[in-house]
Design an enzyme around this catalytic site. Structure first.
Site, PDB file in Angstrom:
ATOM      1  N   HIS A 154       0.818  -1.220   0.000  1.00  0.00           N
ATOM      2  CA  HIS A 154       0.000   0.000   0.000  1.00  0.00           C
ATOM      3  C   HIS A 154       0.848   1.264   0.000  1.00  0.00           C
ATOM      4  O   HIS A 154       0.357   2.335  -0.343  1.00  0.00           O
ATOM      5  CB  HIS A 154      -0.921   0.015   1.222  1.00  0.00           C
ATOM      6  CG  HIS A 154      -2.010  -1.015   1.133  1.00  0.00           C
ATOM      7  ND1 HIS A 154      -3.316  -0.694   0.868  1.00  0.00           N
ATOM      8  CD2 HIS A 154      -1.977  -2.361   1.244  1.00  0.00           C
ATOM      9  CE1 HIS A 154      -4.038  -1.796   0.832  1.00  0.00           C
ATOM     10  NE2 HIS A 154      -3.259  -2.828   1.059  1.00  0.00           N
ATOM     11  N   ASP A 362       3.435   9.523  -0.766  1.00  0.00           N
ATOM     12  CA  ASP A 362       2.247   8.784  -0.313  1.00  0.00           C
ATOM     13  C   ASP A 362       1.956   7.679  -1.319  1.00  0.00           C
ATOM     14  O   ASP A 362       2.005   7.931  -2.530  1.00  0.00           O
ATOM     15  CB  ASP A 362       1.041   9.748  -0.242  1.00  0.00           C
ATOM     16  CG  ASP A 362       0.042   9.354   0.831  1.00  0.00           C
ATOM     17  OD1 ASP A 362      -0.045   8.152   1.168  1.00  0.00           O
ATOM     18  OD2 ASP A 362      -0.673  10.254   1.333  1.00  0.00           O
TER      19      ASP A 362
HETATM   20  P1  ADP Z   1      -3.282   6.832   5.167  1.00  0.00           P
HETATM   21  O1  ADP Z   1      -3.717   5.436   4.819  1.00  0.00           O
HETATM   22  O2  ADP Z   1      -1.807   7.087   5.053  1.00  0.00           O
HETATM   23  O3  ADP Z   1      -3.807   7.328   6.483  1.00  0.00           O
HETATM   24  P2  ADP Z   1      -5.122   7.712   3.054  1.00  0.00           P
HETATM   25  O4  ADP Z   1      -5.452   9.101   2.612  1.00  0.00           O
HETATM   26  O5  ADP Z   1      -4.827   6.771   1.939  1.00  0.00           O
HETATM   27  O6  ADP Z   1      -3.916   7.823   4.081  1.00  0.00           O
HETATM   28  O7  ADP Z   1      -6.339   7.089   3.868  1.00  0.00           O
HETATM   29  C1  ADP Z   1      -6.840   7.733   5.010  1.00  0.00           C
HETATM   30  C2  ADP Z   1      -8.258   7.234   5.288  1.00  0.00           C
HETATM   31  O8  ADP Z   1      -8.586   7.570   6.638  1.00  0.00           O
HETATM   32  C3  ADP Z   1      -9.289   7.878   4.391  1.00  0.00           C
HETATM   33  O9  ADP Z   1     -10.243   6.938   3.999  1.00  0.00           O
HETATM   34  C4  ADP Z   1      -9.890   8.966   5.277  1.00  0.00           C
HETATM   35  O10 ADP Z   1     -11.261   9.215   5.019  1.00  0.00           O
HETATM   36  C5  ADP Z   1      -9.713   8.411   6.672  1.00  0.00           C
HETATM   37  N1  ADP Z   1      -9.459   9.514   7.617  1.00  0.00           N
HETATM   38  C6  ADP Z   1      -8.493  10.434   7.555  1.00  0.00           C
HETATM   39  N2  ADP Z   1      -8.589  11.322   8.571  1.00  0.00           N
HETATM   40  C7  ADP Z   1      -9.654  10.956   9.297  1.00  0.00           C
HETATM   41  C8  ADP Z   1     -10.306  11.483  10.471  1.00  0.00           C
HETATM   42  N3  ADP Z   1      -9.895  12.582  11.100  1.00  0.00           N
HETATM   43  N4  ADP Z   1     -11.383  10.818  10.916  1.00  0.00           N
HETATM   44  C9  ADP Z   1     -11.815   9.721  10.277  1.00  0.00           C
HETATM   45  N5  ADP Z   1     -11.263   9.193   9.165  1.00  0.00           N
HETATM   46  C10 ADP Z   1     -10.201   9.792   8.676  1.00  0.00           C
END
Ligand code: ADP
Length: 478
Positions: A154, A362
């Site tokens: 990932h 990322d």
């Molecule tokens: P990572 O896997 O590195 O955290 P991604 O952007 O690929 O980054 O995925 C993050 C996921 O987590 C997304 O689906 C997003 O909606 C969720 N997310 C990010 N911040 C929050 C938050 N404050 N509360 C709930 N869900 C969150």
């Protein structure tokens, strides 16, 4: 058809789709097939862990293993999160390598493999996820497991010069050859893997995506992870009329909302992003009363020192920016360190004019895709997206920026805030139709097809940016 057996460090449940990109994407991908999901229970225990716990959750059978405190520390906190995570995100100076942690990482993966092997049936297909579990396939093979084994990374796969800073790079890459299929997010990651194998192992890449080295071969391709844009769009519409979204819109009253949503992680480019916000307010005074910036950043991995450090750094910057630019009746920057229900976030995205998604590196970045899918088609917001997010390979009509170039982010913010609605629509429509054709179901189905049908053709492997990708993501005439 055999069962699908998923293994990942954290096991998803239908109740909390908030564990980051992996759980969100895999849960969206569950279909009527029998699925077993194996992984760490999230529990840390002080004695040797008890038997694997089997728990039914709808059509999902969870197989959960506890971790002993010292294993949790060596495998998870140390090797996965303080060595692999920084190196694979090109932050070699942050990596704290130690032989002991590497040994624990290997041992925990052996333990996982033994536990998983005992629940496997002969016709199961096994799909292992992410950097925590790279050597698990090789451990399964040593136990005599001959089921089809797939692995999906990932996070980014770093260029060879970066990967070789990791003392155990060879053992790690060699272990990937235990799988039948290895998937990466983008053509860049796949290319980096091929480059490593060719340069460091004298291997060869065939036209059909088969890579030969170490006296064996593995099929490798790119499978960009995604979301279900239709589901996100429907939830965003619903969320937009909730009290939380209404209160946010009312509080912004007449100004335009710029949003950032990230786990609080040093890869997300938050420091540069805040510097850009500060410079925008400093050098373009016309925006001082016209915008509100909302940065949502729930803390993560707080038992890792680098994460406490980035948090302190951000706290200081935010205090300084608000101290400089707040007025008695308004605060330019709102900083919220908590999680929200995903649907609530989608409502916030829909209320925003601009999203700042500026990671330094990322694997994909699902927030970028969720922001696009949440927009009002008549009046969509503008996505400012780092070229170093995997998503930039697909969402090429976003305003693409280099996140290390603070002035470029400021220019992009200025451009986004002044962008006419026709241009916003044209850019958004291109991104939304791409997402509709390449959703999370396509991701899952194409990976599983490649795993289940070893003769099938692998997805294409473009390694150059799309033709339309120009500076600032301006739409070219092509
Ligand atoms: P990572 O896997 O590195 O955290 P991604 O952007 O690929 O980054 O995925 C993050 C996921 O987590 C997304 O689906 C997003 O909606 C969720 N997310 C990010 N911040 C929050 C938050 N404050 N509360 C709930 N869900 C969150």
């Amino acid at each position: 058809m055999g069962r699908l057996v998923i293994a990942s460090n954290r096991v998803g449940s239908s109740l909390s789709a908030n564990d980051g990109g992996l759980a969100t994407a895999l849960l969206a991908a569950l279909d009527r097939r029998d699925v077993v999901w194996f992984g760490w229970s999230g529990e840390i225990v002080d004695e040797p862990p008890g038997p694997t716990r089997l728990q039914r959750d709808g059509n999902l059978l969870q197989a959960l293993v506890d971790l002993e405190r010292s294993d949790y520390s060596g495998y998870y906190l140390e090797f996965a999160n303080r060595v692999l995570w920084p190196v694979f995100h090109y932050r070699v100076n942050l990596a704290e390598y130690g032989r002991e942690q590497w040994a624990t990482y290997g041992r925990v993966n052996e333990m996982f493999a033994e536990r998983l092997a005992s629940v496997l049936q002969p016709d199961d297909f096994v799909w292992i996820h992410d950097y925590h579990m790279i050597p698990m396939g090789a451990a399964l093979r040593r136990l005599g497991v001959d089921n089809p084994l797939g692995f999906f990374l990932h996070i980014p796969f770093p260029a060879p010069e970066v990967l070789t800073t990791l003392p155990v790079h060879e053992a790690l890459v060699r272990s990937l050859f235990a799988y039948d299929l290895v998937g990466f997010q983008t053509g860049n990651d796949l290319q980096a893997f091929q480059d490593y194998v060719e340069r460091e192992a004298g291997g060869q890449t065939g036209d059909d995506g088969t890579i030969r080295a170490y006296g064996t071969s593995v099929r490798a391709a790119r499978f960009p992870i995604s979301i279900d844009p239709r589901v996100v769009a429907a939830r965003a519409v619903r969320a937009a009329s909730t009290r939380q979204a209404t209160r946010l819109r009312d509080s912004v009253s007449g100004r335009r909302l710029i949003i950032g949503v990230d786990r609080l992680d040093y890869t997300k480019g938050l420091v540069h992003r805040l510097d850009a916000v500060e410079r925008l307010l400093e050098t373009r005074p016309q925006h001082r009363r016209g915008v509100v910036v909302l940065q949502i950043a729930p803390p993560s991995r707080e038992d890792v020192p680098e994460y406490r450090q980035i948090r302190a750094e951000l706290d200081a910057r935010i205090g300084r920016i608000n101290g400089r630019f707040a007025e008695p009746d308004q605060l330019p920057l709102r900083y919220v360190n908590r999680r929200f229900r995903q649907e609530t976030l989608f409502g916030f995205y829909r209320a925003s004019r601009v999203a700042l998604v500026t990671p330094l590196r990322d694997g994909m970045n699902l927030v970028a895709k969720e922001f696009v899918a949440s927009q009002d088609p008549e009046d969509p917001g503008v996505l400012i997206l780092s070229r170093f997010a995997g998503a930039a390979r697909e969402l090429d009509t976003a305003l693409i920026i280099n996140p290390f170039d603070v002035d470029q982010i400021v220019d992009a913010l200025d451009q986004a805030l002044g962008m006419p609605v026709e241009e916003r629509r044209a850019r958004w429509e291109a991104m939304m139709s791409w997402l509709q054709e390449h959703d999370v179901h396509v991701w899952r189905a194409s990976f599983l097809k490649a795993l289940q049908q070893p003769e099938s053709k692998l997805p294409g492997t473009p390694t150059v940016p799309p033709a339309r990708w120009t500076r600032h993501g301006a739409l070219s005439s092509a």
